[in-house]
Design an enzyme around this catalytic site. Structure first.
Site: not given
Ligand code: RNT
Ligand code: ZN
Length: 411
Positions: A178, A288, A278, A217, A251, A318, A219, A254, A286
């Protein structure tokens, strides 16, 4: 109560013993970065940057490899079943002076030893953020060749670390890429950065490496990079599909707010052998947040189970929340993923599929609601007991004791 539950499920043709066995063997890759707010162990590392952010100041962040390993082992003792540990390049353990483009597998030997001791597989990620070579928020798509080359070297070195993990441990290691690359405001030229990223990726993935499951990955946006992301969904999906061995990682935070990855899994299963994930929880953006046992999580698990894809979808987590106890975050977030899988394993998917194929939508509607009434919690509790874990809330008090005796002494 388990005996009763088992009988109730059996009436629907569902084998709770088989569900427990499958769950036990299904690995979840736990993100190391929940334990220390995505800081890592490089000399001078302190702040997270690159369009992502951890918020909160709960005491007890792991500051050293020893602390992170101890916290992870403690969390693991409350998480049943097969586990993997997902590392970032910035978590190297070495006295050697090295920048990211010079990392070597031996810089992660301590993690290999830790994984062997704890029977874990290891996954890996190049760390293309929180670093001075991220110039104007660009890495592999930078207009500066020296910037691109630095990150290409880092990504190649990272893939070799993953290859070593695969060889030393259980035969495979997901190496997920990423990058933050994007613009705060509307760009004049969207194509040039994407062409440069494509060219950089070609160099990163030129070498064939046994056991490495490469993924990219995408986003939508990052903080401070709201207007444009070079590595968008379409860009990486097309890249992955046109490059043997490269996969698209999904993810769950994302995508645009009404898009869900549960809907995307079956689409990718038609074209890809493996789909790394993820799993995270986006609250309005986003963000997390730690994974809750919510509808989308259950739907993700259902899509994995009912499409018979437990060995094709590589489940990784994640989330990074620094506002609550980090061990509780690990335990509850990971258990929620496992609970969702168990719920999916305990559904009569065969009958529901047949109902859909027979176009009996009335029966499907009623029957799928009926499934929700079955006592999956009793099966979960039985699983915990068999794993030697308590089936009540006492685990939480154990963490509170650890917080008092260990974590609070760190500050
Ligand atoms: C960031 C991505 C990525 C990170 C990690 C720490 O938007 O989701 O995967 O969260 O690699
Ligand atoms: Zn991620």
């Amino acid at each position: 109560m388990y005996k009763d539950a088992k009988e109730r499920y059996a009436a629907y043709g569902i084998d709770t013993e088989a569900a427990i066995e499958t769950l036990r063997k299904t690995p979840v890759s736990i993100n190391c970065w929940q334990g220390d707010d995505v800081i890592g162990f490089e000399k001078g590392a302190s702040a997270l940057s690159g369009g992502i952010q951890t918020t909160g100041d709960h005491p007890g962040r792991a500051r050293t490899p020893e602390e992170l390993m101890a916290d992870f082992e403690f969390a693991s003792s409350m998480i049943p079943g097969a586990k993997r540990l997902n590392l970032h390049a910035s978590y190297l353990v070495t006295d050697r002076q090295t920048d990211r483009d010079g990392i070597r597998p031996e810089d992660y030997q301590a993690w290999i030893d830790f994984a062997k001791k704890n029977k874990l597989g290891l996954d890996f990620n190049p760390t293309c953020f929180s670093h001075p070579m991220v110039v104007n928020n660009l890495t592999l798509s930078s207009p500066h060749k020296e910037v691109r080359d630095f990150w290409i070297r880092h990504c190649i070195a990272s893939r070799r670390v993953a290859a070593t993990f695969a060889k030393e441990l259980d035969g495979y290691s997901v190496c997920n890429l990423w990058i933050p690359d994007g613009f705060k405001d509307t760009p004049a030229d969207r194509l040039s950065p994407r062409l440069r990223l494509r060219d950089s990726l070609d160099q990163v993935y030129a070498e064939k490496l046994d056991g490495v499951i490469d993924s990219v990955e995408s986003k939508v946006f990052g903080i401070g990079l709201e207007s444009f992301t070079v590595g968008s969904n379409e860009f990486y999906l097309a890249y992955a599909k046109s490059h043997e061995g490269v996969h698209q990682l999904l993810d769950s935070g994302h995508y645009h707010p009404t898009e869900v990855i549960s809907e995307k899994l079956s689409a990718l299963l038609c074209f890809f052998d493996k789909i790394p994930l993820h799993v995270t929880r986006a609250v309005r953006w986003d963000s997390d947040h730690v994974v809750r046992l919510d509808d989308e999580l259950k739907e993700i698990a259902k899509e994995i189970v009912r499409n018979d894809a437990l060995d094709r979808v590589l489940i990784g987590l994640d989330f990074f929340d620094a506002s609550i106890n980090r061990i509780v975050a690990w335990v509850v977030g990971t258990r929620n993923m496992q609970k969702a899988l168990l719920m999916a394993l305990l559904e009569d998917n065969k009958s529901m599929k047949a109902q859909q194929e027979a176009e009996d939508y009335t029966r499907l509607f009623a029957y799928s609601e009926e499934m929700k009434e079955l006592p999956w919690q009793e099966v979960w509790n039985e699983y915990l007991r068999r794993e030697g874990m308590s089936d009540d809330f006492s685990w939480f008090e154990d963490v509170m004791r650890y917080e008092k005796e260990v974590l609070l002494k760190r500050n």
